[in-house]
Design an enzyme around this catalytic site. Structure first.
Site, short mmCIF file in Angstrom:
data_model
loop_
_atom_site.label_atom_id
_atom_site.label_comp_id
_atom_site.label_asym_id
_atom_site.label_seq_id
_atom_site.Cartn_x
_atom_site.Cartn_y
_atom_site.Cartn_z
N TYR A 11 0.82 -1.22 0.00
CA TYR A 11 0.00 0.00 0.00
C TYR A 11 0.86 1.28 0.00
CZ TYR A 11 -3.63 3.18 1.89
OH TYR A 11 -4.50 4.20 2.12
N ILE A 12 1.67 1.45 1.01
CA ILE A 12 2.47 2.69 1.08
C ILE A 12 3.66 2.60 0.13
CG2 ILE A 12 3.62 4.35 2.60
CD1 ILE A 12 2.04 3.18 4.91
N ASN A 33 7.46 -10.00 -1.06
CA ASN A 33 7.19 -11.45 -1.08
C ASN A 33 5.71 -11.71 -1.40
OD1 ASN A 33 5.86 -10.82 1.24
ND2 ASN A 33 6.98 -12.24 2.57
N LYS A 85 1.28 -5.81 9.23
CA LYS A 85 0.80 -4.59 9.89
C LYS A 85 -0.55 -4.69 10.59
CE LYS A 85 -1.49 -2.92 5.77
NZ LYS A 85 -1.82 -1.83 4.90
N ASN A 100 8.77 -12.20 11.12
CA ASN A 100 8.75 -11.50 9.84
C ASN A 100 9.31 -10.08 9.94
OD1 ASN A 100 7.70 -11.48 6.96
ND2 ASN A 100 6.73 -9.66 7.80
N SER A 125 5.55 3.40 13.43
CA SER A 125 4.12 3.62 13.59
C SER A 125 3.86 4.39 14.88
CB SER A 125 3.46 2.24 13.66
OG SER A 125 2.27 2.29 14.37
N TYR A 150 2.35 -6.39 17.05
CA TYR A 150 2.69 -5.53 15.90
C TYR A 150 3.43 -4.28 16.40
CZ TYR A 150 2.22 -1.66 12.72
OH TYR A 150 2.51 -0.55 11.97
N LYS A 154 7.54 -2.73 15.98
CA LYS A 154 7.99 -1.38 15.57
C LYS A 154 8.87 -0.77 16.66
CE LYS A 154 6.16 -1.51 11.58
NZ LYS A 154 7.04 -1.65 10.42
N ARG A 232 -8.14 8.93 16.10
CA ARG A 232 -6.91 8.65 15.35
C ARG A 232 -6.60 9.86 14.46
NH1 ARG A 232 -7.07 5.20 18.37
NH2 ARG A 232 -6.84 2.95 18.16
N GLY A 296 -6.21 -4.41 21.98
CA GLY A 296 -5.02 -3.83 21.34
C GLY A 296 -5.22 -2.39 20.89
N1 UDP Z 1 -12.10 0.28 13.70
C1 UDP Z 1 -13.44 0.02 13.76
N2 UDP Z 1 -13.96 -0.94 12.94
C2 UDP Z 1 -13.19 -1.64 12.06
C3 UDP Z 1 -11.80 -1.36 11.99
C4 UDP Z 1 -11.29 -0.39 12.83
O1 UDP Z 1 -14.16 0.61 14.55
O2 UDP Z 1 -13.73 -2.50 11.36
C5 UDP Z 1 -11.53 1.33 14.55
C6 UDP Z 1 -10.44 0.84 15.48
O3 UDP Z 1 -11.00 0.32 16.66
C7 UDP Z 1 -9.64 2.12 15.69
C8 UDP Z 1 -9.80 2.89 14.38
O4 UDP Z 1 -10.93 2.30 13.74
O5 UDP Z 1 -10.24 2.89 16.69
C9 UDP Z 1 -8.61 2.74 13.47
O6 UDP Z 1 -8.31 1.37 13.36
P1 UDP Z 1 -7.38 0.80 12.24
O7 UDP Z 1 -7.38 -0.70 12.37
O8 UDP Z 1 -7.77 1.35 10.92
O9 UDP Z 1 -5.95 1.38 12.60
P2 UDP Z 1 -5.10 1.33 13.97
O10 UDP Z 1 -5.29 2.66 14.62
O11 UDP Z 1 -5.59 0.19 14.79
O12 UDP Z 1 -3.70 1.14 13.49
#
Ligand code: UDP
Length: 338
Positions: A11-12, A33, A85, A100, A125, A150, A154, A232, A296
């Protein structure tokens, strides 16, 4: 002398290849890979840029393949994206993540020593901040307890780099701490690979809107935030990509062996605000429900990005609306069977 982009079909990585080509870089080598992407990404990169990127199918956890690559190619700098990720996947299979993400980093750094490659950009991250008490987080904010394997990979990866530059005098490292990269190339021709195992919010939103998923589940409505959902810092993938080119330039004049930059917009946005923005800009209604918290997840994290602005000259160009528009454009492109 070439720039090695690991995870270049991801992706990135693929968006960074596009930015590198747009800025005139041609000596590029991509390895992947294809565990979470597809070789067809290079066709999309070619469609957008008109340039064919040289690429090898390589698993960087295999030291021999890594060395062969460095024997074959003159590599001057490395932008290291290749990593797993997914937070939930890492909780279910931590050893896979440690093996990995850390073996590949160690192998590359060993090759840097053996083959005199001195410039290294590392994808880190914001998850290294954990549940930070200081918001927005700056690069000087204390690091929290990583909330997932994960995030640990990092955190440990950053530590490996900090130790390695102390012992390997010529090596220069930039660590880029991504916040939440979302969206797709503005052409709508490149985005998160369809073969990726999505766990992130925005691919789940677009898949729900496309009818591929019944309902979006919002994880947790009882956080201590303005609407109860997590906060976020969503950042357009093309803005993230551009920062790598600026970081490469900065490496040339950097007067210390290692530095760290936050890559976020600085805006904290709740999950519900993302959903509303998506609905509004794309004139769609999304089927969603609020469910239990996800293991998490941290409650809130967003960036102070002034260091990247000051030293790299980096400024995000795209807002949340453009992120949501491009993400949907990309989903439609996939939906049409591309
Ligand atoms: N999230 C959600 N529903 C989903 C996927 C993610 O509510 O199906 C929420 C997740 O709990 C977090 C935010 O969206 O608060 C961002 O999550 P994402 O997995 O995109 O990235 P992260 O911050 O975990 O790296």
């Amino acid at each position: 002398m070439s720039i090695l982009v690991t995870g270049g079909s991801g992706y990135i990585g693929s968006h960074t290849l596009i930015e590198l080509i747009n800025k005139g870089y041609r000596d590029l080598i991509s390895v992947d890979n294809y565990s979470n992407s597809n070789v067809s990404t290079y066709e999309r990169v070619e469609k957008i840029t008109g340039v064919v990127v040289k690429h090898y199918p390589i698993d960087l956890t295999d030291q021999n393949s890594c060395k062969l690559l460095f024997e074959q190619e003159k590599i001057e700098s490395i932008i290291h994206f290749a990593a797993f990720k997914s937070v939930p996947e890492s909780l279910a299979n931590p050893l896979l993540y440690y093996r990995n993400n850390l073996d590949s980093l160690i192998n590359l750094l060993e090759c840097c020593q053996i083959f005199s490659c001195h410039k290294f950009i590392f994808s880190s991250s914001c998850s290294v901040y954990g549940n930070s008490e200081e918001l927005p987080v700056t690069e000087k904010s204390s690091l929290g307890i990583p909330e997932s394997p994960y995030a640990q990979t990092k955190f440990i990866g950053e530590g490996i780099l900090a130790d390695t530059v102390k012992a390997h005098q010529l090596l220069k490292v930039i660590i880029l701490r991504y916040f939440n990269p979302v969206g797709a190339h503005e052409s709508g021709l490149n985005g998160e690979p369809a073969s990726a195992r999505p766990n992130n919010l925005v691919p789940f939103i677009t898949q729900t809107a496309a009818g591929l998923k019944d309902k979006l589940q919002i994880f947790g409505g009882d956080y201590n935030t303005k609407d109860g959902t997590c906060v976020r810092d969503y950042i357009h993938v093309s803005d993230i990509a551009e920062a790598h080119i600026l970081a490469l330039n900065y490496l040339e004049k950097m007067d210390k062996p290692i530095d760290i930059f936050n890559l976020g917009t600085g805006n904290g946005v709740t999950v519900l605000e993302v959903v509303k923005s998506f609905e509004q800009v794309n004139k769609l209604t999304l089927n969603y429900e609020i469910v239990d918290r996800r293991e998490g997840d941290v409650e809130a994290v967003y960036a102070n990005n002034s260091k990247a602005y000051k030293l790299l000259g980096w400024q995000p160009k795209f807002g949340l609306e453009e992120m949501m528009l491009s993400a949907w454009k990309w989903q439609l492109y996939l939906y049409e069977g591309n």
